[in-house]
Design a protein around this motif. Structure first.
Motif, PDB file in Angstrom:
ATOM      1  N   SER A  27     -16.425  83.287  22.392  1.00  0.00           N
ATOM      2  CA  SER A  27     -15.066  83.780  22.335  1.00  0.00           C
ATOM      3  C   SER A  27     -14.819  84.776  21.229  1.00  0.00           C
ATOM      4  N   PHE A  28     -15.742  84.943  20.329  1.00  0.00           N
ATOM      5  CA  PHE A  28     -15.494  85.803  19.195  1.00  0.00           C
ATOM      6  C   PHE A  28     -15.957  87.229  19.474  1.00  0.00           C
ATOM      7  N   ALA A  29     -15.119  88.199  19.139  1.00  0.00           N
ATOM      8  CA  ALA A  29     -15.544  89.590  19.218  1.00  0.00           C
ATOM      9  C   ALA A  29     -16.583  89.815  18.127  1.00  0.00           C
ATOM     10  N   VAL A  30     -17.525  90.673  18.392  1.00  0.00           N
ATOM     11  CA  VAL A  30     -18.613  90.909  17.453  1.00  0.00           C
ATOM     12  C   VAL A  30     -18.093  91.314  16.089  1.00  0.00           C
ATOM     13  N   CYS A  31     -17.143  92.243  16.046  1.00  0.00           N
ATOM     14  CA  CYS A  31     -16.688  92.730  14.744  1.00  0.00           C
ATOM     15  C   CYS A  31     -15.914  91.658  13.982  1.00  0.00           C
ATOM     16  N   GLU A  32     -15.394  90.654  14.657  1.00  0.00           N
ATOM     17  CA  GLU A  32     -14.704  89.561  13.982  1.00  0.00           C
ATOM     18  C   GLU A  32     -15.700  88.545  13.426  1.00  0.00           C
ATOM     19  N   SER A  33     -16.896  88.522  13.969  1.00  0.00           N
ATOM     20  CA  SER A  33     -17.879  87.517  13.587  1.00  0.00           C
ATOM     21  C   SER A  33     -18.731  87.917  12.391  1.00  0.00           C
ATOM     22  N   MET A  34     -18.978  89.188  12.243  1.00  0.00           N
ATOM     23  CA  MET A  34     -19.843  89.675  11.171  1.00  0.00           C
ATOM     24  C   MET A  34     -18.997  90.532  10.238  1.00  0.00           C
ATOM     25  N   ALA A  35     -19.288  90.467   8.956  1.00  0.00           N
ATOM     26  CA  ALA A  35     -18.560  91.280   7.988  1.00  0.00           C
ATOM     27  C   ALA A  35     -18.667  92.749   8.383  1.00  0.00           C
ATOM     28  N   PRO A  36     -17.546  93.480   8.371  1.00  0.00           N
ATOM     29  CA  PRO A  36     -17.580  94.889   8.793  1.00  0.00           C
ATOM     30  C   PRO A  36     -18.587  95.732   8.010  1.00  0.00           C
ATOM     31  N   SER A  37     -18.705  95.493   6.712  1.00  0.00           N
ATOM     32  CA  SER A  37     -19.655  96.283   5.923  1.00  0.00           C
ATOM     33  C   SER A  37     -21.094  96.001   6.368  1.00  0.00           C
ATOM     34  N   GLN A  38     -21.375  94.745   6.693  1.00  0.00           N
ATOM     35  CA  GLN A  38     -22.710  94.385   7.156  1.00  0.00           C
ATOM     36  C   GLN A  38     -22.971  94.997   8.534  1.00  0.00           C
ATOM     37  N   ALA A  39     -22.014  94.883   9.441  1.00  0.00           N
ATOM     38  CA  ALA A  39     -22.172  95.443  10.783  1.00  0.00           C
ATOM     39  C   ALA A  39     -22.365  96.955  10.715  1.00  0.00           C
ATOM     40  N   LEU A 121     -28.970  82.105  15.607  1.00  0.00           N
ATOM     41  CA  LEU A 121     -28.036  82.924  14.826  1.00  0.00           C
ATOM     42  C   LEU A 121     -27.029  83.594  15.754  1.00  0.00           C
ATOM     43  N   TYR A 122     -27.507  84.092  16.886  1.00  0.00           N
ATOM     44  CA  TYR A 122     -26.620  84.694  17.879  1.00  0.00           C
ATOM     45  C   TYR A 122     -25.540  83.685  18.287  1.00  0.00           C
ATOM     46  N   LEU A 123     -25.986  82.487  18.617  1.00  0.00           N
ATOM     47  CA  LEU A 123     -25.036  81.450  19.026  1.00  0.00           C
ATOM     48  C   LEU A 123     -24.073  81.101  17.896  1.00  0.00           C
ATOM     49  N   ARG A 124     -24.573  81.031  16.677  1.00  0.00           N
ATOM     50  CA  ARG A 124     -23.733  80.679  15.518  1.00  0.00           C
ATOM     51  C   ARG A 124     -22.631  81.704  15.306  1.00  0.00           C
ATOM     52  N   TYR A 125     -22.931  82.965  15.582  1.00  0.00           N
ATOM     53  CA  TYR A 125     -21.929  84.010  15.421  1.00  0.00           C
ATOM     54  C   TYR A 125     -20.930  84.067  16.573  1.00  0.00           C
ATOM     55  N   VAL A 126     -21.337  83.785  17.797  1.00  0.00           N
ATOM     56  CA  VAL A 126     -20.465  84.066  18.934  1.00  0.00           C
ATOM     57  C   VAL A 126     -19.942  82.863  19.706  1.00  0.00           C
ATOM     58  N   LEU A 127     -20.579  81.732  19.599  1.00  0.00           N
ATOM     59  CA  LEU A 127     -20.198  80.602  20.445  1.00  0.00           C
ATOM     60  C   LEU A 127     -19.105  79.764  19.794  1.00  0.00           C
ATOM     61  N   LYS A 128     -18.229  79.222  20.610  1.00  0.00           N
ATOM     62  CA  LYS A 128     -17.220  78.304  20.086  1.00  0.00           C
ATOM     63  C   LYS A 128     -17.932  77.126  19.428  1.00  0.00           C
ATOM     64  N   PRO A 129     -17.474  76.711  18.252  1.00  0.00           N
ATOM     65  CA  PRO A 129     -18.182  75.649  17.518  1.00  0.00           C
ATOM     66  C   PRO A 129     -18.427  74.375  18.320  1.00  0.00           C
ATOM     67  N   GLU A 130     -17.476  73.989  19.159  1.00  0.00           N
ATOM     68  CA  GLU A 130     -17.644  72.739  19.897  1.00  0.00           C
ATOM     69  C   GLU A 130     -18.750  72.817  20.960  1.00  0.00           C
ATOM     70  N   LEU A 131     -19.224  74.018  21.268  1.00  0.00           N
ATOM     71  CA  LEU A 131     -20.282  74.179  22.267  1.00  0.00           C
ATOM     72  C   LEU A 131     -21.675  74.334  21.649  1.00  0.00           C
ATOM     73  N   THR A 172     -24.372  86.306   3.084  1.00  0.00           N
ATOM     74  CA  THR A 172     -23.443  86.812   4.088  1.00  0.00           C
ATOM     75  C   THR A 172     -22.577  85.657   4.590  1.00  0.00           C
ATOM     76  N   GLN A 173     -21.442  85.988   5.141  1.00  0.00           N
ATOM     77  CA  GLN A 173     -20.487  84.986   5.613  1.00  0.00           C
ATOM     78  C   GLN A 173     -20.700  84.722   7.104  1.00  0.00           C
ATOM     79  N   LEU A 174     -20.803  83.455   7.459  1.00  0.00           N
ATOM     80  CA  LEU A 174     -20.871  83.051   8.869  1.00  0.00           C
ATOM     81  C   LEU A 174     -19.489  82.604   9.312  1.00  0.00           C
ATOM     82  N   PRO A 175     -19.203  82.632  10.608  1.00  0.00           N
ATOM     83  CA  PRO A 175     -17.919  82.120  11.086  1.00  0.00           C
ATOM     84  C   PRO A 175     -17.747  80.649  10.701  1.00  0.00           C
ATOM     85  N   ARG A 176     -16.520  80.296  10.431  1.00  0.00           N
ATOM     86  CA  ARG A 176     -16.195  78.940  10.011  1.00  0.00           C
ATOM     87  C   ARG A 176     -16.344  77.958  11.174  1.00  0.00           C
ATOM     88  N   ILE A 177     -16.909  76.794  10.877  1.00  0.00           N
ATOM     89  CA  ILE A 177     -16.970  75.705  11.845  1.00  0.00           C
ATOM     90  C   ILE A 177     -16.059  74.600  11.298  1.00  0.00           C
TER      91      ILE A 177
END
Length: 181
Positions: A27-39, A121-131, A172-177
């Motif tokens: 559910s997460f857009a790529v740019c919301e998941s990774m720090a903009p400077s890193q992306a 890592l792909y899943l950690r950035y983009v997948l809903k935490p409960e999945l 680097t910052q990962l999305p919050r779970i």
């Protein structure tokens, strides 16, 4: 009153949305998941441009990952601004938007734990935490034989446990779970 009616009658233009992945539950857009400077750093790197030129197919990217990934840290070792091969490939996978079949192939690379780690890592950035548990359960319960990198003692399961329980990954910052997960 006229202004209120006018704005209700003509919808405002929508802001351009970031590409979303097609994996079920993502559910997460790529740019919301990774720090903009890193992306931006990754996207502007020469290697990322070469990956882009490989086209829209998943198979060449998987082969590239199998041959080139030496570690899954965000930056080349010894630098803080040169993106690693793994993260350049990761961002390209974000751009392609993986399917369930792609993810199955990525995680099935039993002889290449670093490629599997890239998939997690792909899943950690983009997948809903409960999945996440659905994909991670078997590796977390792993008996410890899949060493992540030669010369290190950390197994894929130990590495994955750290990725799932921390919001920081090599600076680097990962999305919050949420803690309830």
């Amino acid at each position: 009153a006229y202004r209120a009616r006018r704005s209700a009658a003509t919808p405002s233009p929508r802001p351009r949305e970031s590409p979303r992945v097609s994996l079920a539950g993502a559910s997460f857009a790529v740019c919301e998941s990774m720090a903009p400077s890193q992306a931006n750093c990754v996207l502007n790197h020469e290697y990322s441009r070469r990956l882009w030129e490989m086209g829209e197919s998943f198979a060449p990217l998987l082969q590239e990952a199998r041959e080139k990934i030496r570690h899954v840290e965000p930056w080349q070792r010894g630098t803080q601004r040169t993106p690693s091969t793994a993260f350049c490939i990761l961002v390209r996978l974000f751009q392609l938007g993986l399917t369930e079949a792609h993810m199955t192939k990525l995680l099935a690379q039993k002889d290449r734990p670093l490629v599997r780690a890239l998939g997690f890592l792909y899943l950690r950035y983009v997948l809903k935490p409960e999945l996440l548990w659905r994909y991670c359960e078997d590796v977390l319960i792993d008996d410890g034989r899949a060493i992540l990198e030669e010369g290190r003692k950390e197994t894929l399961g130990e590495w994955l446990r750290g990725v799932l329980t921390s919001q920081q990954y090599h600076g680097t910052q990962l999305p919050r779970i949420p803690t309830k997960i």
